[in-house]
Design an enzyme around this catalytic site. Structure first.
Site, mmCIF file in Angstrom:
data_model
loop_
_atom_site.group_PDB
_atom_site.id
_atom_site.type_symbol
_atom_site.label_atom_id
_atom_site.label_comp_id
_atom_site.label_asym_id
_atom_site.label_seq_id
_atom_site.Cartn_x
_atom_site.Cartn_y
_atom_site.Cartn_z
ATOM 1 N N CYS A 1 0.807 -1.229 0.000
ATOM 2 C CA CYS A 1 0.000 0.000 0.000
ATOM 3 C C CYS A 1 0.836 1.273 0.000
ATOM 4 O O CYS A 1 0.285 2.372 -0.060
ATOM 5 C CB CYS A 1 -0.947 -0.009 1.191
ATOM 6 S SG CYS A 1 -2.051 -1.444 1.186
ATOM 7 N N HIS B 1 -2.322 8.053 5.938
ATOM 8 C CA HIS B 1 -2.632 6.746 5.361
ATOM 9 C C HIS B 1 -4.020 6.327 5.845
ATOM 10 O O HIS B 1 -4.826 5.842 5.060
ATOM 11 C CB HIS B 1 -1.568 5.732 5.769
ATOM 12 C CG HIS B 1 -1.640 4.449 5.009
ATOM 13 N ND1 HIS B 1 -1.626 4.393 3.642
ATOM 14 C CD2 HIS B 1 -1.735 3.159 5.434
ATOM 15 C CE1 HIS B 1 -1.702 3.128 3.236
ATOM 16 N NE2 HIS B 1 -1.772 2.365 4.315
ATOM 17 N N GLU C 1 -0.244 5.378 13.344
ATOM 18 C CA GLU C 1 0.087 6.559 12.542
ATOM 19 C C GLU C 1 -0.051 7.830 13.374
ATOM 20 O O GLU C 1 0.726 8.777 13.208
ATOM 21 C CB GLU C 1 -0.779 6.625 11.297
ATOM 22 C CG GLU C 1 -0.323 7.704 10.326
ATOM 23 C CD GLU C 1 -1.072 7.708 8.999
ATOM 24 O OE1 GLU C 1 -0.666 8.471 8.103
ATOM 25 O OE2 GLU C 1 -2.063 6.958 8.863
ATOM 26 N N LYS D 1 -9.991 8.174 2.854
ATOM 27 C CA LYS D 1 -10.425 6.803 2.571
ATOM 28 C C LYS D 1 -11.890 6.563 2.954
ATOM 29 O O LYS D 1 -12.458 5.543 2.584
ATOM 30 C CB LYS D 1 -9.496 5.806 3.263
ATOM 31 C CG LYS D 1 -8.111 5.749 2.611
ATOM 32 C CD LYS D 1 -7.212 4.704 3.246
ATOM 33 C CE LYS D 1 -5.921 4.531 2.471
ATOM 34 N NZ LYS D 1 -5.008 5.687 2.545
ATOM 35 N N HIS E 1 -9.877 2.112 0.436
ATOM 36 C CA HIS E 1 -8.419 1.981 0.397
ATOM 37 C C HIS E 1 -8.011 1.401 -0.955
ATOM 38 O O HIS E 1 -8.284 0.243 -1.247
ATOM 39 C CB HIS E 1 -7.968 1.082 1.545
ATOM 40 C CG HIS E 1 -6.481 0.986 1.701
ATOM 41 N ND1 HIS E 1 -5.598 1.736 0.958
ATOM 42 C CD2 HIS E 1 -5.714 0.201 2.516
ATOM 43 C CE1 HIS E 1 -4.363 1.439 1.317
ATOM 44 N NE2 HIS E 1 -4.417 0.511 2.255
ATOM 45 N N PHE F 1 2.147 -3.343 3.922
ATOM 46 C CA PHE F 1 2.514 -4.651 4.477
ATOM 47 C C PHE F 1 3.993 -4.921 4.163
ATOM 48 O O PHE F 1 4.483 -4.618 3.072
ATOM 49 C CB PHE F 1 1.667 -5.757 3.853
ATOM 50 C CG PHE F 1 0.267 -5.856 4.395
ATOM 51 C CD1 PHE F 1 -0.187 -5.047 5.419
ATOM 52 C CD2 PHE F 1 -0.622 -6.796 3.868
ATOM 53 C CE1 PHE F 1 -1.476 -5.156 5.921
ATOM 54 C CE2 PHE F 1 -1.917 -6.911 4.355
ATOM 55 C CZ PHE F 1 -2.343 -6.095 5.379
#
Length: 412
Positions: free
Chosen positions: A163, A302, A313, A334, A339, A398
């Site tokens: 991502c 994010h 975050e 988002k 996402h 990830f």
């Protein structure tokens, strides 16, 4: 000599718009593109919502033969790439196409093609697998197909960091132009992973929201968040050497001034609980831009709507910005589009660019329940007018991949 790098073109296709204008209008109108999944039957799934590109018809963009040879992810990349390219005003008369690169990334690649051809292999045998299976599915093909479509002959790369992919792509494009290797690069990301296997994989990881209420499914920083909502689409920007842009009379949207990338080196899916890896990426970006924390006006987070991401975050932003974290505006878009995995950073960089241009901050929509762990100014629910000069965009992937870019209002 380091060169200044500016943004001269934008292109997008998302769950709330077929182009940048429609998508940005949707953001300002707090539109939510999350709806029941139509791309496959979700009867046996807990997950029933996603951010699909609405009423998409490939024949509006491609000849039938071409469409059949392009995975949905490559189609989206080409559509956004064409818009960005046209918006930039690049031509063979004003630009050497041998010095125009394509850095377009994807987190997974041709997932729909992989699923389709694996099913054919299992049910009909190896002789029935399409000879186009590999060139349609591999992750470098969106970048390759955009280069082919537009005739761009500079470097063509696809950086795959889950991502964080398209934020890394933008950052590396910025560095490549900054140090003189290319004059122009089309960069960003694309993703089309809303398929039965893709949803099953993320669902069984407990990563997806199982909410059936579109307004309470993707709710970044809300205490009741329970997972992310898959989105699809593409976001592409044209990055260009400032002198080259001025020479050809290009419109300049904003300047890219900083980039930072780090690794958590911790876990295959979970971020460091302290947010230390993300904090270092932000610090590196600020050092690269020669900016102090108090000069960051806005952060497009994010903000995936998972418990770990949003809390980690938040800690990362506090660590990186210190006392300035109390004043910085932070939001996640988002809630509008879901996402977009590897495409998230591309479209979110466009949102930062438009925020700088129009002096507004996009809100974190559908926010209701305060979470003490996420106590930043997340610009809840309403667009905020603000003459922002500097915007940061964060992406986390990830594998522990962290990337941050910094955009600045262009000044001569």
């Amino acid at each position: 000599m380091e060169r200044r790098v500016v943004i001269t073109g934008l292109g997008a296709i998302t769950p709330i718009g077929k182009n940048v204008e429609e998508t940005w209008k949707g953001i300002k109108e707090k539109k939510c593109g999350i709806e029941p999944i139509t791309l496959f039957d979700t009867s046996n799934y807990k997950t029933t919502l996603a951010g699909e590109v609405k009423e998409y018809d490939a024949s509006q963009y491609f000849e039938l033969k071409q469409a059949k040879r392009l995975d949905r992810s490559s189609q989206f990349a080409i559509i956004a790439g064409r818009e960005a390219f046209q918006d930039s005003g690049l031509t063979k008369e004003n630009t050497d196409f041998e010095r125009v690169g394509v850095f377009i990334s994807t987190g997974i690649g041709g997932f729909n093609t992989i699923q389709e051809q694996c099913a054919i292999h299992c049910t009909k045998g190896n002789n029935r697998v399409s000879p186009m299976f590999i060139p349609m599915s591999i992750a470098n093909m969106p970048a390759g197909n955009v280069a082919i479509d537009l005739g761009l002959k500079g470097e063509s790369l696809s950086i795959v960091t889950a991502c964080a992919s398209s934020t890394h792509a933008i950052g590396e494009a910025y560095k490549t132009i900054k140090y003189g290797s290319e004059d122009v690069i089309l960069t960003g990301g694309t993703e089309a992973s809303i398929c039965s296997v893709g949803i099953a994989g993320f669902e069984n990881m407990k990563a997806l929201s199982s909410s059936t209420d579109k307004n309470r499914a993707s709710i970044p920083f809300d205490k009741e968040r329970s997972g992310f909502v898959m989105g699809e689409g593409a976001g592409v920007l044209v990055l260009e050497d400032l002198d080259h842009a001025i020479q050809r009379g290009a419109k300049i949207y904003a300047e890219v001034v900083g980039y930072g990338a780090t690794s958590d080196a911790y876990h295959i899916t979970s971020p460091l609980p302290t947010g230390e890896g993300g904090a270092r990426a932000m610090k590196r970006a600020m050092e690269d831009a020669n900016l102090k924390p108090e000069q960051i006006d806005y952060i497009n987070a994010h903000g995936t709507s998972t418990h770990l991401n949003d809390s980690c975050e938040t800690m990362a932003i506090k660590t990186a910005l210190g006392e300035a974290s109390k004043q910085v505006m932070v939001s996640s878009t988002k809630g509008n589009i879901g996402h977009l995995l590897g495409a998230a950073g591309g479209i979110e960089a466009i949102f930062c660019t438009k925020a700088l241009e129009e002096k507004i901050v996009p809100p974190t929509i559908h926010y209701q329940v305060k979470d003490e762990e996420c106590d930043l100014d997340i610009v809840p629910n309403e667009v905020r007018k603000a003459d922002i000069k500097v915007a940061m965009s964060n992406s986390l992937g990830f594998g522990g991949h962290n990337a941050s870019i910094i955009l600045k209002k262009y000044e001569k």
